[in-house]
Design a protein around this motif. Structure first.
Motif, short mmCIF file in Angstrom:
data_model
loop_
_atom_site.label_atom_id
_atom_site.label_comp_id
_atom_site.label_asym_id
_atom_site.label_seq_id
_atom_site.Cartn_x
_atom_site.Cartn_y
_atom_site.Cartn_z
N ASN A 65 0.84 -1.18 0.00
CA ASN A 65 0.00 0.00 0.00
C ASN A 65 0.88 1.23 0.00
O ASN A 65 2.01 1.20 0.51
CB ASN A 65 -0.92 0.03 1.23
CG ASN A 65 -2.12 -0.86 1.05
OD1 ASN A 65 -2.93 -0.66 0.15
ND2 ASN A 65 -2.22 -1.88 1.88
N SER A 67 0.81 5.82 0.17
CA SER A 67 0.10 7.08 0.42
C SER A 67 1.00 8.20 -0.03
O SER A 67 2.22 8.05 -0.13
CB SER A 67 -0.24 7.21 1.90
OG SER A 67 0.94 7.19 2.69
N SER A 69 0.93 12.07 1.09
CA SER A 69 0.32 13.21 1.76
C SER A 69 1.07 14.51 1.46
O SER A 69 0.50 15.60 1.61
CB SER A 69 0.25 12.98 3.27
OG SER A 69 1.55 12.73 3.78
#
Lengths: 115, 113
Positions: A65, A67, A69
């Motif tokens: 996974n 991300s 940000s």
């Protein structure tokens, strides 16, 4: 200007453990990528990001996974480590918008072993 | 789907000799082609790239590559190899509008002093 940095350099995990591979770039690049490199197999794209908050799957995303940000950081998460995830992981970044035609700058890699 | 073939897994040359590393690609339209070099324990560094125009492209460290559409090839050359060129070399292709670089499996170059 450090370019693309990755931590850790080496890591040994037990099956089922989780960890996050860190990637940071200081070139203000919009595009970032995660690859894995297995012996004799070249590099395969796991995930990529075209900007903060936007990620997409590459060729081999299962078990990972990501991300995004911030522009600078693009961590890769392994939730339940498996021996098949033993590999060398490279993070890369590029500047220009539009496909993968711009030069990708690579980090030094993280060597991960899952036992 | 795009693909890249590097037929030679390992090549050994003497220092000062010429070098040619082979790369064949498969892609339906005009591809964007790259050669990267990876020194032991390091990440990949771009040597050169071809997008359009002159089919002979010059890169860093004295390398050049020639795009030949009729042969679907993008071979890497250097007229005189130095010991510091010992590394693994990867050819890669990306199609227009794609974010995914497809790499070949690499050719490891050894240089004999």
């Amino acid at each position: 200007n450090a370019g693309v940095t990755q931590t850790p350099k080496f890591r040994i995990l037990k099956i089922g453990q989780s960890m996050t591979l860190q990637c940071t770039q200081d070139m203000n690049h919009n595009y970032m990528y995660w690859y894995r490199q297995d012996p004799g197999m070249g590099l395969k794209l796991i995930y990529y990001s075209v900007g903060a908050g936007i990620t997409d799957k590459g060729e081999v995303p299962n078990g990972y996974n990501v991300s995004r940000s911030t522009t600078e950081d693009f961590p890769l998460r392994l939730e339940l480590a498996a021996p098949s995830q033993t590999s060398v992981y490279f993070c890369a970044s590029s500047h220009l918008a539009g496909a993968g035609t711009d030069t990708q700058y690579f980090g030094p890699g993280t060597r991960l072993t899952v036992l | 789907a795009q693909s890249v073939t590097q037929p030679d897994i390992h090549i050994t040359v003497s220092e000062g000799a010429s070098l040619e590393l082979r790369c064949n690609y498969s892609y339906g339209a005009t591809p964007y082609l790259f050669w990267y070099v990876q020194s032991p324990g390091q990440g990949l560094q771009l040597l050169l790239k071809y997008f359009s125009g002159d089919t002979l492209v010059q890169g860093i460290k004295g390398f050049e590559a020639e795009f030949k559409r009729s042969q679907s090839s993008f071979n890497l050359r250097k007229p005189s190899v130095h010991w510091s060129d010992a590394a693994e070399y990867f050819c890669a292709v990306v199609g227009a509008g794609s974010y995914q670089l497809t790499f070949g499996k690499g050719t490891k170059l050894s240089v004999i002093p």
